[in-house]
Design an enzyme around this catalytic site. Structure first.
Site, mmCIF file in Angstrom:
data_model
loop_
_atom_site.group_PDB
_atom_site.id
_atom_site.type_symbol
_atom_site.label_atom_id
_atom_site.label_comp_id
_atom_site.label_asym_id
_atom_site.label_seq_id
_atom_site.Cartn_x
_atom_site.Cartn_y
_atom_site.Cartn_z
ATOM 1 C CD GLU A 92 -8.432 -10.068 -3.970
ATOM 2 O OE1 GLU A 92 -9.605 -9.320 -2.850
ATOM 3 O OE2 GLU A 92 -7.872 -9.528 -3.350
ATOM 4 C CE LYS B 79 -3.972 -1.907 2.240
ATOM 5 N NZ LYS B 79 -4.685 -2.012 3.096
ATOM 6 C CG PHE C 246 -13.841 1.699 6.666
ATOM 7 C CD1 PHE C 246 -12.964 0.236 5.570
ATOM 8 C CD2 PHE C 246 -14.498 1.127 7.867
ATOM 9 C CE1 PHE C 246 -13.283 -0.592 5.209
ATOM 10 C CE2 PHE C 246 -14.714 -0.421 7.192
ATOM 11 C CZ PHE C 246 -13.945 -1.445 6.179
ATOM 12 C CG ASN D 263 -3.729 -2.073 6.822
ATOM 13 O OD1 ASN D 263 -3.680 -2.051 5.727
ATOM 14 N ND2 ASN D 263 -4.751 -3.314 6.606
ATOM 15 N NE ARG E 182 -6.560 -13.762 5.724
ATOM 16 C CZ ARG E 182 -7.391 -11.853 5.467
ATOM 17 N NH1 ARG E 182 -7.567 -11.743 4.557
ATOM 18 N NH2 ARG E 182 -8.740 -11.807 6.755
ATOM 19 N NE ARG F 164 -2.886 -5.825 7.115
ATOM 20 C CZ ARG F 164 -3.218 -6.337 6.678
ATOM 21 N NH1 ARG F 164 -3.942 -7.556 8.012
ATOM 22 N NH2 ARG F 164 -4.152 -6.635 5.621
ATOM 23 C CE1 TYR G 159 -9.635 -2.975 0.149
ATOM 24 C CE2 TYR G 159 -9.056 -1.163 -1.234
ATOM 25 C CZ TYR G 159 -8.274 -2.084 0.056
ATOM 26 O OH TYR G 159 -7.154 -2.463 -0.112
ATOM 27 C CG HIS H 161 -5.948 -6.456 -0.688
ATOM 28 N ND1 HIS H 161 -6.854 -6.768 0.948
ATOM 29 C CD2 HIS H 161 -5.818 -7.176 -1.305
ATOM 30 C CE1 HIS H 161 -7.208 -7.089 0.327
ATOM 31 N NE2 HIS H 161 -7.062 -7.616 -1.348
ATOM 32 C CB THR I 26 -7.245 -5.390 9.340
ATOM 33 O OG1 THR I 26 -7.228 -6.724 9.292
ATOM 34 C CG2 THR I 26 -7.481 -4.267 8.968
#
Ligand code: CMP
Length: 139
Positions: A127, A10, A58, A113, A86, A103, A50, A116, A92
């Site tokens: 995706e 990100k 948010f 964070n 993950r 993270r 998203y 993704h 998250t």
């Protein structure tokens, strides 16, 4: 079982020039980067990606953040890649992320964070196809 997952590094991470550190974590976790590109998302790109969150409070902030700088889009391959990714990403919310995860080490906040990752093989396939053509994925 070898599978693929979709990953984003990100804007908070590209801004701090720590994409290499994050990729090392992914590779050390047994994941292979089989597709990767650095892009600047438009508002429409982020809203489309998203869309599942569009009713969430948010959502607008998330879209603004994801278009605030470059992102690195990736396809990761490996044994149980979705779960493995993950695990190495951590929770998250970085305040809840286990020690040693991406993270826990690098994220700045729940929004910023750093990464993704797809939450299921089904969503990974969706995706991946949103962001990469078959020819861009080289296993
Ligand atoms: P990601 O896995 O990219 O999916 C949606 C993102 O929304 C999530 O990571 C968070 O960075 C961000 N986000 C911001 N606020 C929240 C929230 N309250 N709950 C869940 N996700 C949030």
């Amino acid at each position: 079982m070898t599978e693929r997952t979709f990953s984003i590094i990100k804007p908070d991470a590209t801004r701090r020039n720590i994409t290499g550190k994050i990729i090392t974590k992914l590779e050390d976790a047994g994941l292979r980067v089989v597709a990767q590109k650095r892009v600047r998302w438009s508002k429409a790109d982020a809203e489309a990606f998203y869309a599942v969150h569009k009713e969430r409070p948010f959502f607008n902030d998330l879209v603004a953040f994801m278009t605030s700088g470059p992102v690195v889009l990736q396809v990761l391959e490996g044994d149980t890649a979705v779960a493995r990714n993950r695990e190495i990403m951590g929770a998250t919310n970085p305040a809840e992320a286990a020690a040693g995860t991406i993270r826990a080490e690098y994220a700045e906040s729940l929004e910023a964070n750093s990464v993704h990752g797809s939450d299921s093989p089904e969503n990974a396939a969706i995706e991946i196809s949103q962001c990469f053509s078959d020819a861009e994925i080289v296993g």
